[in-house]
Motif scaffolding. Structure first.
Motif, PDB file in Angstrom:
ATOM      1  N   GLY A  61      28.743  44.431  33.596  1.00 45.17           N
ATOM      2  CA  GLY A  61      30.015  43.726  33.731  1.00 45.17           C
ATOM      3  C   GLY A  61      31.153  44.721  33.677  1.00 45.17           C
ATOM      4  N   THR A  62      32.308  44.326  34.157  1.00 46.33           N
ATOM      5  CA  THR A  62      33.468  45.212  34.172  1.00 46.33           C
ATOM      6  C   THR A  62      34.397  44.904  33.016  1.00 46.33           C
ATOM      7  OG1 THR A  62      34.707  43.730  35.609  1.00 46.33           O
ATOM      8  CG2 THR A  62      33.403  45.461  36.677  1.00 46.33           C
ATOM      9  N   VAL A  63      35.195  45.884  32.641  1.00 42.91           N
ATOM     10  CA  VAL A  63      36.226  45.737  31.618  1.00 42.91           C
ATOM     11  C   VAL A  63      37.507  46.301  32.206  1.00 42.91           C
ATOM     12  CG1 VAL A  63      36.984  46.480  29.326  1.00 42.91           C
ATOM     13  CG2 VAL A  63      34.614  45.852  29.687  1.00 42.91           C
ATOM     14  N   GLU A  64      38.611  45.592  32.009  1.00 44.68           N
ATOM     15  CA  GLU A  64      39.889  46.003  32.573  1.00 44.68           C
ATOM     16  C   GLU A  64      40.870  46.343  31.459  1.00 44.68           C
ATOM     17  OE1 GLU A  64      41.728  44.370  36.448  1.00 44.68           O
ATOM     18  OE2 GLU A  64      42.529  43.168  34.802  1.00 44.68           O
ATOM     19  N   VAL A  65      41.594  47.451  31.630  1.00 47.42           N
ATOM     20  CA  VAL A  65      42.591  47.921  30.669  1.00 47.42           C
ATOM     21  C   VAL A  65      43.961  47.833  31.322  1.00 47.42           C
ATOM     22  CG1 VAL A  65      43.343  49.851  29.246  1.00 47.42           C
ATOM     23  CG2 VAL A  65      40.907  49.494  29.662  1.00 47.42           C
ATOM     24  N   ARG A  66      44.920  47.195  30.639  1.00 49.50           N
ATOM     25  CA  ARG A  66      46.282  47.033  31.164  1.00 49.50           C
ATOM     26  C   ARG A  66      47.304  47.427  30.101  1.00 49.50           C
ATOM     27  NH1 ARG A  66      46.835  43.666  35.606  1.00 49.50           N
ATOM     28  NH2 ARG A  66      44.936  42.611  36.210  1.00 49.50           N
ATOM     29  N   LEU A  67      48.361  48.088  30.556  1.00 54.19           N
ATOM     30  CA  LEU A  67      49.511  48.394  29.714  1.00 54.19           C
ATOM     31  C   LEU A  67      50.696  47.670  30.321  1.00 54.19           C
ATOM     32  CD1 LEU A  67      50.953  50.011  27.442  1.00 54.19           C
ATOM     33  CD2 LEU A  67      51.334  51.798  29.142  1.00 54.19           C
ATOM     34  N   THR A  68      51.284  46.735  29.567  1.00 54.68           N
ATOM     35  CA  THR A  68      52.422  45.953  30.051  1.00 54.68           C
ATOM     36  C   THR A  68      53.538  45.987  29.024  1.00 54.68           C
ATOM     37  OG1 THR A  68      51.503  43.924  29.104  1.00 54.68           O
ATOM     38  CG2 THR A  68      50.999  44.357  31.412  1.00 54.68           C
ATOM     39  N   ASN A  69      54.763  45.755  29.489  1.00 51.62           N
ATOM     40  CA  ASN A  69      55.871  45.645  28.549  1.00 51.62           C
ATOM     41  C   ASN A  69      56.044  44.182  28.148  1.00 51.62           C
ATOM     42  OD1 ASN A  69      57.105  44.513  30.783  1.00 51.62           O
ATOM     43  ND2 ASN A  69      58.753  46.009  30.911  1.00 51.62           N
ATOM     44  N   SER A  70      57.040  43.901  27.328  1.00 51.60           N
ATOM     45  CA  SER A  70      57.236  42.532  26.830  1.00 51.60           C
ATOM     46  C   SER A  70      57.657  41.570  27.938  1.00 51.60           C
ATOM     47  CB  SER A  70      58.275  42.521  25.709  1.00 51.60           C
ATOM     48  OG  SER A  70      59.484  43.100  26.165  1.00 51.60           O
ATOM     49  N   ALA A  71      58.194  42.098  29.054  1.00 52.11           N
ATOM     50  CA  ALA A  71      58.574  41.243  30.175  1.00 52.11           C
ATOM     51  C   ALA A  71      57.401  40.971  31.112  1.00 52.11           C
ATOM     52  CB  ALA A  71      59.710  41.897  30.957  1.00 52.11           C
ATOM     53  N   GLY A  72      56.271  41.649  30.888  1.00 49.79           N
ATOM     54  CA  GLY A  72      55.089  41.427  31.714  1.00 49.79           C
ATOM     55  C   GLY A  72      54.911  42.434  32.837  1.00 49.79           C
ATOM     56  N   LYS A  73      55.790  43.420  32.935  1.00 46.38           N
ATOM     57  CA  LYS A  73      55.667  44.437  33.982  1.00 46.38           C
ATOM     58  C   LYS A  73      54.510  45.375  33.637  1.00 46.38           C
ATOM     59  CE  LYS A  73      58.096  48.101  36.385  1.00 46.38           C
ATOM     60  NZ  LYS A  73      59.282  48.943  36.404  1.00 46.38           N
ATOM     61  N   GLU A  74      53.624  45.608  34.620  1.00 47.31           N
ATOM     62  CA  GLU A  74      52.461  46.463  34.398  1.00 47.31           C
ATOM     63  C   GLU A  74      52.801  47.920  34.671  1.00 47.31           C
ATOM     64  OE1 GLU A  74      49.404  44.937  36.945  1.00 47.31           O
ATOM     65  OE2 GLU A  74      48.879  43.363  35.530  1.00 47.31           O
TER      66      GLU A  74
END
Length: 134
Positions: A61-74
């Motif tokens: 299976g895959t795992v996804e890593v995301r860094l976003t700010n409080s406004a939701g911008k990636e």
């Protein structure tokens, strides 16, 4: 003549069945993945100001890593593949503005969110310099 009609009827029936099966296959609902890999993750900062993320997971299976700010911008998105068991990611956050960010790690079913706060330290400069001369 009867043989020709029966042959055409069988061919038509097989065509309809194949077509309906292909339509049903392409219109599967997108939902939770069947093979979700369990994972463990850790996150820390190093002396250079980079965020280090370590992921250990099961294959399949895959795992996804995301860094976003409080406004939701990636600002960062990376997927760890099905065949990978471990991944080490280094995020350079020195160019990002001060604020609160979220690091989200997800396999589609289970999601882990860590909060990351960036703040620039103001240098401590003495208001005045006092010297005593003997």
């Amino acid at each position: 003549m009867k043989t020709l009609i029966k042959s055409l009827l069988v061919a038509f029936t097989l065509t309809v069945i194949t077509f309906s099966a292909s339509i049903a296959e392409s219109h599967k609902p997108i939902g939770k993945p069947k093979n979700a890999a369990t994972f463990k993750s850790s996150m820390y900062t190093n002396n250079e100001g980079k965020v280090q993320i370590a992921i250990k997971k099961q294959t399949g299976g895959t795992v996804e890593v995301r860094l976003t700010n409080s406004a939701g911008k990636e600002f960062f998105v990376q997927q760890v593949g099905k065949r990978q068991e471990a991944a080490r990611l280094s995020l350079d956050v020195s160019a990002l503005p001060d604020g609160v960010y979220q690091v989200t790690i997800s396999n589609g079913i289970e999601t882990t969110t860590q909060e990351l706060t960036l703040a620039t330290q103001q240098p401590n400069v003495a208001a005045r310099f006092v010297a005593v001369k003997n």
